[in-house]
Design an enzyme around this catalytic site. Structure first.
Site, PDB file in Angstrom:
ATOM      1  N   SER A 215       6.910   6.569  -2.127  1.00  0.00           N
ATOM      2  CA  SER A 215       5.581   6.964  -2.450  1.00  0.00           C
ATOM      3  C   SER A 215       5.500   8.045  -3.038  1.00  0.00           C
ATOM      4  CB  SER A 215       4.640   6.319  -1.195  1.00  0.00           C
ATOM      5  OG  SER A 215       3.356   6.550  -1.539  1.00  0.00           O
TER       6      SER A 215
ATOM      7  N   ASP B 243       0.696   8.883  -7.623  1.00  0.00           N
ATOM      8  CA  ASP B 243       1.781   9.295  -7.094  1.00  0.00           C
ATOM      9  C   ASP B 243       2.896   8.438  -7.488  1.00  0.00           C
ATOM     10  OD1 ASP B 243       0.843   6.829  -6.139  1.00  0.00           O
ATOM     11  OD2 ASP B 243       1.350   7.296  -3.964  1.00  0.00           O
TER      12      ASP B 243
ATOM     13  N   ASP C  61       0.326   3.613  -6.136  1.00  0.00           N
ATOM     14  CA  ASP C  61      -0.587   2.964  -5.365  1.00  0.00           C
ATOM     15  C   ASP C  61      -1.835   3.780  -5.146  1.00  0.00           C
ATOM     16  OD1 ASP C  61       0.514   4.441  -3.496  1.00  0.00           O
ATOM     17  OD2 ASP C  61       0.627   2.944  -2.039  1.00  0.00           O
TER      18      ASP C  61
END
Length: 453
Positions: A102, A243, A247
């Site tokens: 992430s 990012d 998401d």
């Protein structure tokens, strides 16, 4: 499950430094465990990955573990996390795997698992995977029953077409949009979706690169300075930033100011109305705005899977975290930064300048503090917080103890004491109507915690 079984999953999957906390051996065992959990031979699993240098190795290893167990593997290649969730749903696969860390820096990797309805694995499912990894009693298919690997990369086109359609952007009103993809998984698809929606798109950091040379993948004020300057200099209508796995989405208004995360969440909640879901650390500005339109706000522990579960149970119209992780139940229950970006563009088309929409939302003074606390002390400290914290205030309070302890006061002020899940800290987050009241809440909270620690 016994206490001896080590925890692998955090608030958003497995995550850690490659070869230190997340090893290829662990990835192989997680794949074997997942295969066993979903029923083994004949099952289908979707795999996607972000742009990290370790992604292909992790993909190869997890694919091998699944095929060894008799599962077929559907490979998406480098894609945003929402494509994995959507593909798992649309392809009627039995599970999905996203290999990503992430917003973490380059040395990190991670694994997040998805159900066949596009919803991330729940905590109880993760515990079952942990138990299987710990016991290592895996089923292995015979040589004549091994799974196969299939390339489904063309599915990306279907995903882009579908998010553009559901966003209801008006292509006859093109806006100038600058999108900063962090050299992450959204580098191709996010600009493509905006262009297919008719927007005039300028890209930044849109060359996939697992070293993230342009900026750190976390989309915050410190990392988005160049985007903020570009929006202002080029007179863009909005800047969007993702990012590493896309998401999440954060917006920069037409003046070059990064949007307040809670206010941006509130703008989108107002588009949907009804019941919306957010986390315990989100601002009361959302509650105030929703009250005005007859809406309702529900709160959950931090983590998008908690938000998703509560949304499903309460038939919510929208949900998300202040970090920019938003869920759109009319599309898929996987957090989707690309669709979030499209919908912010649509909101600007309909309601006008983003800065004016943000200014229209009430703003409250806020503090975020952290106090050092050894990890082995956190549990005892939080027991005392839950028992005694409300007694520190000489006024009526509403206590919410689902993730830390949040006290809400009658004037919509609130304070949250919550242990960090990854660092040796206990965090204090507070919001009040006035600076004076905020200082008072902060002082009481800090003094109380320091006595316990």
């Amino acid at each position: 499950m016994t206490k001896d079984i080590p925890r692998l999953f955090g608030t958003s999957g497995i995550r850690g430094k490659y070869q230190e906390e997340v090893t290829p051996e662990l990835a192989l065992d997680v794949a074997r465990a997942l295969a066993q959990y979903i029923g083994g031979e004949g099952k289908k699993v979707v795999i996607g990955r972000d742009t990290r240098t370790t992604g292909k190795i992790m993909e190869n290893i997890m694919s091998a573990g699944l095929q060894e167990s008799g599962c077929d593997v559907l490979l998406l290649g480098v894609v945003p996390t929402p494509v994995v969730g959507y593909a798992t749903l649309k392809k009627q696969a039995d599970a999905g795997i996203m290999i990503t860390a992430s917003h973490n820096p380059s040395p990190y990797t991670g694994i997040k698992l998805w159900n066949n309805d596009g919803l991330a694995y729940k905590q109880e499912q993760e515990r079952q995977i942990e138990k299987m990894v710990y016991e290592k009693d895996f089923h292995k298919a015979g040589w004549d029953r091994l799974g196969k690997e299939y390339d489904i990369t063309p599915f990306k086109d279907e995903y882009v077409k579908d998010i553009v359609k559901i966003s209801e952007i008006d292509p006859s009103k093109p806006l100038k949009v600058i999108v900063d993809c962090a050299s992450g998984a959204g580098s191709y698809l996010s600009p493509e979706a905006l262009r297919k929606a008719g927007m005039n798109v300028i890209t930044m950091n849109a060359q996939p690169d697992g070293f993230f040379p342009g900026r750190n993948p976390e989309p915050n004020s410190a990392n988005l300075q160049e985007l903020m300057k570009a929006v202002k200099a080029l007179k863009a209508d909005v800047g969007l930033a993702h990012d590493g796995d896309a998401d999440r989405m954060i917006a920069v208004d037409e003046k070059g100011n990064i949007s307040d995360f809670d206010k941006l969440l509130t703008i989108m909640a107002l588009e949907f109305g009804g019941t919306v879901v957010t986390t315990v650390d989100a601002s009361a500005c959302l509650d105030t705005a929703m009250e005005k339109i007859g809406g309702n706000v529900l709160r959950t522990p931090v983590g998008d899977v908690h938000v998703a579960e509560t949304m499903i149970k309460n038939n919510a119209t929208f949900g998300g975290e202040p970090s920019g992780t938003w869920l759109h139940p009319d599309f898929c229950m996987c957090p989707d930064g690309l669709l979030s970006g499209l919908r912010i563009v649509r909101a600007i088309q309909v309601h006008g300048k983003l800065s004016e929409q943000l200014d229209a939302i009430e703003n409250y003074p806020t503090i975020r503090e952290k106090i050092t606390c050894d990890n082995d002390k956190k549990e005892e400290v939080m027991k005392n917080v839950e028992r005694d914290f409300k007694n520190e205030f000489n006024e009526k309070t509403e206590v919410l103890a689902i993730d830390g302890v949040r006290l809400s006061f009658e004037d919509n002020s609130w304070v949250l004491i919550r242990p960090s899940g990854t660092e040796p800290y206990i965090r204090i987050t507070a919001e009040a109507r006035t600076e004076e009241n905020l200082d008072k809440i902060n002082e009481i909270s800090q003094n109380f915690l320091k006595k316990l620690i």
